[in-house]
Design an enzyme around this catalytic site. Sequence first.
Site, PDB file in Angstrom:
ATOM      1  CG  ASP A  98      -1.738   1.235   1.362  1.00  0.00           C
ATOM      2  OD1 ASP A  98      -2.452   1.569   0.408  1.00  0.00           O
ATOM      3  OD2 ASP A  98      -1.665   1.891   2.422  1.00  0.00           O
ATOM      4  CG  ASP A 108      -1.892   7.714   0.736  1.00  0.00           C
ATOM      5  OD1 ASP A 108      -1.095   8.665   0.746  1.00  0.00           O
ATOM      6  OD2 ASP A 108      -2.748   7.545  -0.152  1.00  0.00           O
ATOM      7  CG  ASP A 155      -1.748   2.325   6.481  1.00  0.00           C
ATOM      8  OD1 ASP A 155      -1.974   1.976   5.308  1.00  0.00           O
ATOM      9  OD2 ASP A 155      -2.216   3.364   6.983  1.00  0.00           O
TER      10      ASP A 155
END
Length: 341
Positions: A19, A21, A218
């Site tokens: 991922d 961001d 995250d």
Amino acid sequence: MSDGGGDRLVDGFRLVVFDLDGVIYLIDRPIPGAVEAVGRLRAGGHLVAYATNNASRRSSEVAELLTGMGVPARPEEVLTSAAAAAELLRDRLPAGAAVLVVGADALRAEIRAVGLRPVGRADEEPVAVVQGYGPQVGWAELAEAAVAVRSGATWVATNTDRTLPSPRGPLPGNGALVAALRTALDRDPDLVVGKPEPALFATAARRADGAGALVVGDRLDTDIEGARRAGLPSLLVLTGVHGVVDLLAAPPQARPTYVSVDLAGLFDPDAVVRVPGEPTAGGWSVAVADDALEVSGSGRPLDALAALCALAWSTAEAALLPVRAASPAAERALRALGVPD
């Protein structure tokens, strides 16, 4: 790693799917250690891919942003929800069909690139509405989308992330804007394309040719759940949206395979742990006492986390209990993990 292996986590995988961001960068700043981690992967012969729900940039723009941060990336390594949404609509609509775009210019460009016609008003009779994150999205665009959907247009959301990570803390994401339209329409989107839907990860995993792929994210509700839906192991890093308290309360479909504080866990066996562990392992003991998960003993903070996961995930009631330290070492470990007092 605490599950007995001395090998580096990354050695078990040909491909690592990141991922962006909260894992590689926050808005426009690289997260400490990310540049070095990707460099080590490439130097070691690993394949790298990026899967992002953020629909505000095209793959080429994301690759350019990453390269500018010191993370060399090619457009074909970047999988975006904007491109996936455009491809889905291309497969369902006749060439040249009008699609009302709520989002950034990148999403309009993706719609145009697949032979569809992006429009901005409901009176242009769009047959579909596609909604993605864009920092300029406001009431006027949402109003046009509401009129179009009520008139029969198919409503496609690139993703439903409630927030975006930033150096200032979580900010409203596309999910917050989708929620506004959902409230006005009293209905859900017809389709959601991005994570946790498995398409982005499944597409990336095919590049590993069966040699193994690991998803690093995250967010539990998008990255980790999406990895599980795609049948892939996952690593949760604590550099973005979700932390330890969120992890302990995670439902079964959003539980990772591994956890590390940051990307060092890919390479350092002592910086990653497999979850869940055992309630009594690694020098720690976790028990329910006085309506709390009480941690005692000493050892590696990540082993305490694995023990906490074991007990918190055992029942729905345990997952909601607060965490309390019962020894000075436990207090230090919980502080290191970012668990609030």
